[in-house]
Design an enzyme around this catalytic site. Sequence first.
Site, short mmCIF file in Angstrom:
data_model
loop_
_atom_site.label_atom_id
_atom_site.label_comp_id
_atom_site.label_asym_id
_atom_site.label_seq_id
_atom_site.Cartn_x
_atom_site.Cartn_y
_atom_site.Cartn_z
CG ASN A 9 75.22 17.46 -17.99
OD1 ASN A 9 75.91 17.57 -18.85
ND2 ASN A 9 74.01 17.73 -17.86
CE LYS A 11 74.58 20.55 -15.50
NZ LYS A 11 74.04 21.47 -14.36
CG HIS A 94 69.90 18.99 -18.32
ND1 HIS A 94 69.79 20.25 -17.99
CD2 HIS A 94 70.44 18.11 -17.54
CE1 HIS A 94 70.46 20.33 -16.74
NE2 HIS A 94 70.78 19.07 -16.58
CD GLU A 96 71.78 23.07 -16.70
OE1 GLU A 96 72.61 22.89 -17.55
OE2 GLU A 96 71.90 23.11 -15.62
CD GLU A 166 68.93 15.96 -13.94
OE1 GLU A 166 69.87 15.45 -13.50
OE2 GLU A 166 68.70 16.75 -14.89
N GLY A 172 72.11 22.06 -9.42
CA GLY A 172 73.25 23.22 -9.17
C GLY A 172 73.02 24.21 -8.10
CB SER A 212 72.72 19.22 -5.39
OG SER A 212 72.50 20.64 -5.85
C1 PEP Z 1 72.50 17.86 -13.91
O1 PEP Z 1 72.81 19.04 -14.52
O2 PEP Z 1 71.85 17.37 -14.37
C2 PEP Z 1 72.68 18.19 -12.38
C3 PEP Z 1 71.94 17.26 -11.76
O3 PEP Z 1 73.30 19.13 -12.05
P1 PEP Z 1 73.93 19.10 -10.36
O4 PEP Z 1 74.54 17.95 -9.96
O5 PEP Z 1 75.16 20.08 -10.42
O6 PEP Z 1 72.76 19.55 -9.56
#
Ligand code: PEP
Length: 249
Positions: A9, A11, A94, A96, A166, A172, A212
Site C-alpha cells: 500500500n 498510500k 483501512h 486511516e 492491522e 507506521g 510495520s
Molecule cells: C498499512 O498502511 O497498511 C501498513 C501496514 O503500514 P506500515 O507497514 O507502514 O505499518
Amino acid sequence: MRTYFIAGNWKMHKTASEAVALASELVKELKDGPHKYMIAPSFTALDAVSKVVKGTNILLGAQNMSTDESGAHTGEVSVLQLKDLGVQVVILGHSERRHTYKEDDAMINRKVKLALSHGLEVILCVGELLEEREAGKAEKVCEDQTRLGLAGVSAADLKKITIAYEPVWAIGTGKTATPEDADAIHAFIRKIIADMYGKAAADEIVIQYGGSMKAENAQALLAKENIDGGLIGGAALKADTFKPIALCK
Ligand code: PEP
C-alpha cells in the site's frame, strides 16, 4: 511451501513517474516470485502503473473507492473508473480511512458490496486502536468490523475477499504485534468467518497481517499458521525493502 498474498500500500507517496520506476523494478525482481502480489499506488499513478504491471504476476490495487458508481461526488473515485484503468483489487476500511476520514462500517460495507458486484477483489482491513487493545476489546472490535464489513456478502463472493488484520497501533509506528498475538487474532477472525460461512470457507480465506511488517519480522509472522500474507506500507515503498518480504519462504 505455502503461497502468501503480499500486498504493498503506497498510500499518498510517489508521483506517477516515481511509481512507474518502482513498479518496473518490482516486475523484474518478482517475476519468478512464488506468491500472489499486489501493489496499490495513488489514484494519480494508477493509469501509468497499470501499463507496467499488465500481463505480469503483480495485481493492480487501489487504496479506496466511492460508495457510489457515479454522480455528484466531488473528489471521489468510482469503481467504474478504477475498472477502466485495469484495477483488480481494492483496499477498503483501512484504518486511516476509518479514523482520519471517519468511514464507518456501514459505509465500508456499501463499498465492499459495490466492488464485489463489479468483480473486484477486496482487501477488507480490520483492527483495534491501542486503547481498545488495552481495554481488552481487540477481539470484539475485529469481530464487529468483520461481521459488519461482510454483511450481505454471499459465500461465492467471499472467495474474492482477503481480510487484513492491522492493529492500528502497529501501523507506521515501527511497533509490530508479536507473531503470537497476531496469530491469535487471525485465528479468532477465522472463527468468526467459520460462524458466518462455515469451516471450509474459514480454512480457505486469506488473512493478511499489516503493521510495520518488514524484512526483519516477516518470516516469523508468516510462519504462523493463521497468517497468510502481509499488507505492507512503509516497507513497500522501495524494492530493496519489499523484495525480501515478497520472496519469503
Ligand atoms: C498499512 O498502511 O497498511 C501498513 C501496514 O503500514 P506500515 O507497514 O507502514 O505499518
